[in-house]
Motif scaffolding. Sequence first.
Motif, PDB file in Angstrom:
ATOM      1  N   CYS A   1      49.184 -51.838 -20.154  1.00  0.00           N
ATOM      2  CA  CYS A   1      48.190 -52.691 -19.491  1.00  0.00           C
ATOM      3  C   CYS A   1      48.618 -53.015 -18.066  1.00  0.00           C
TER       4      CYS A   1
ATOM      5  N   GLU B   1      35.723 -48.520 -28.535  1.00  0.00           N
ATOM      6  CA  GLU B   1      36.124 -48.682 -29.924  1.00  0.00           C
ATOM      7  C   GLU B   1      34.935 -48.915 -30.861  1.00  0.00           C
TER       8      GLU B   1
ATOM      9  N   ASP C   1      29.250 -46.122 -23.381  1.00  0.00           N
ATOM     10  CA  ASP C   1      30.534 -46.769 -23.617  1.00  0.00           C
ATOM     11  C   ASP C   1      31.597 -45.790 -24.110  1.00  0.00           C
TER      12      ASP C   1
ATOM     13  N   TRP D   1      38.173 -51.901 -21.973  1.00  0.00           N
ATOM     14  CA  TRP D   1      39.180 -51.764 -23.041  1.00  0.00           C
ATOM     15  C   TRP D   1      39.928 -53.080 -23.228  1.00  0.00           C
TER      16      TRP D   1
ATOM     17  N   ASP E   1      34.543 -42.848 -24.064  1.00  0.00           N
ATOM     18  CA  ASP E   1      35.747 -42.611 -23.259  1.00  0.00           C
ATOM     19  C   ASP E   1      35.830 -41.105 -22.997  1.00  0.00           C
TER      20      ASP E   1
ATOM     21  N   PRO F   1      41.680 -58.633 -25.514  1.00  0.00           N
ATOM     22  CA  PRO F   1      40.808 -57.511 -25.862  1.00  0.00           C
ATOM     23  C   PRO F   1      39.326 -57.776 -25.659  1.00  0.00           C
TER      24      PRO F   1
ATOM     25  N   SER G   1      33.633 -51.640 -24.746  1.00  0.00           N
ATOM     26  CA  SER G   1      34.777 -50.926 -25.307  1.00  0.00           C
ATOM     27  C   SER G   1      34.307 -49.721 -26.107  1.00  0.00           C
TER      28      SER G   1
ATOM     29  N   ARG H   1      39.341 -46.461 -15.765  1.00  0.00           N
ATOM     30  CA  ARG H   1      39.129 -45.928 -17.112  1.00  0.00           C
ATOM     31  C   ARG H   1      39.328 -46.985 -18.182  1.00  0.00           C
ATOM     32  N   PHE H   2      40.092 -48.037 -17.852  1.00  0.00           N
ATOM     33  CA  PHE H   2      40.403 -49.052 -18.845  1.00  0.00           C
ATOM     34  C   PHE H   2      39.478 -50.266 -18.767  1.00  0.00           C
TER      35      PHE H   2
ATOM     36  N   ARG I   1      31.836 -45.033 -17.836  1.00  0.00           N
ATOM     37  CA  ARG I   1      33.124 -44.454 -17.450  1.00  0.00           C
ATOM     38  C   ARG I   1      32.900 -43.019 -16.985  1.00  0.00           C
TER      39      ARG I   1
END
Length: 506
Positions: free
Chosen positions: A12, A82, A298, A26, A300, A56, A80, A22-23, A211
Amino acid sequence: MQTATHLDREHCVRAVQSRDARFDGWFYTAVLTTRIYCRPSCPVVPPKPRNMMFYPSAAACQQAGFRACKRCRPDTSPGSPEWNRRADLVARAMRLITDGVVDREGVSGLAARLGYSTRQVERQLLAELGAGPLALARAQRAQTARLLIETTALPMTEIAFAAGFSSVRAFNDTVREVFALSPSELRRRVPAGRAVGDSTPGTLSLRLPFRAPLNPSNLFGHLAATAVPGVEEWLPHSPNGGGGASSGAYRRTLRLPYGHGIVSLSPRPDHIACRLTLSDLRDLAVAIGRCRRMLDLDADPVAVDDRLRADPLLAPLVERAPGRRVPRTVDEAEFAVRAVLGQQVSTAAARTHAARLVTAHGKPLDDPEGGLTHLFPSPEALAGIDPETLAMPRTRRTTFTTLVGQLADGSLHLGVESDWAEARARLLALPGFGPWTVDVIAMRALGDPDAFLPTDLGIRRAAGGLGLPSTPAALTARAEAWRPWRAYAVQYLWATDSHSINFLPA
């Protein structure tokens, strides 16, 4: 509150020090000395590592007493990745919260949809995200409020209730707490020359971040090629004027919890231009979430492309046009119906079948800016159709009527809360549902990033042309190395074929 344990502090810190976009989404960086939180790519000079904490979610930052950075606007980060690549409890809960379920049905309604107790849902969200469902929904309301404050001329009272707040006082307190500004001060900060409001009532113009890289030809080309007349259309030039391919717009109608809407989406180099017309502004956050999900914004793409590039036969496809997304849907039930209509027929025939249903059973609406005429029929409307009126083989009529009947009575759920494995099993148990139909629904409606179509004729033809195995069993074995991103591999393979959209297998 402590930094979430699953975040790697060293990684981080490096992301913040290199301002790595890119993060964004996240994780969030909270600065102890200023009490603000930022996205990793914030342009200000990074703080000293000892003054950084990492969370997060924006909601966790807010609960810990940090305020949003006025420079990098962390509330406008992409979501995110995820939540769109997992099907566990936390991911399903986050998809439902984005879809506004907590505001409409409360935490108990969220838990009921997931099949867990309220305590279990709250405990797992707190463990992974550092915030419970109420705090996460509150953060979303704050973001919606900011959008309405900055992009409309609505009175603050109307904005408060449109954003989902129960009172004007709660709206004022939340905006001040999250942004360190009053609602009126936020509006006054809108840059000169950027008009607030729109000439069309209920219409907002927004920017949807993503992204990089993003390949718009793959994404919008598929949506345009399969568009159902009356419900979807591609305009070579957006309603806002301009010329060139970048000004084209994909438009479609939306069925939403409080009303309906029309959205126009246009690719731009660093965002998707989004123009939304809503019959009820309370649907704003839901509409944005569904459009982001449809365009897979969203995702990646770096992680996806790195995995697929490791296969030497896929690598040239990735290098030639990186950033392909999986075109998804704004309505899971609609897509399932369309998948059945497309069995054993061409893309053009599938569109024709769907257009007839829309004209006969869809809800009409007005579209002053284009040629959209209807909402796609709901499962309840389709369940009342006389099967003999359907221009399709008898076996597919049975498939169609069984599907819409179970969608209408609630025995089959295909919403964002769906457990992917359970939904697949239920679909496979329906008459006329083979692996191809189930996997295309899993890929485009349920959002499974690992869904794969080894029996698809276009995929097999593309695989053979690249030197990959072309038989389903051998191709499936080769594709093990592409997990968990096989749905993206499908997009790269389809793109090699000029007839890339196939509706033949069941």
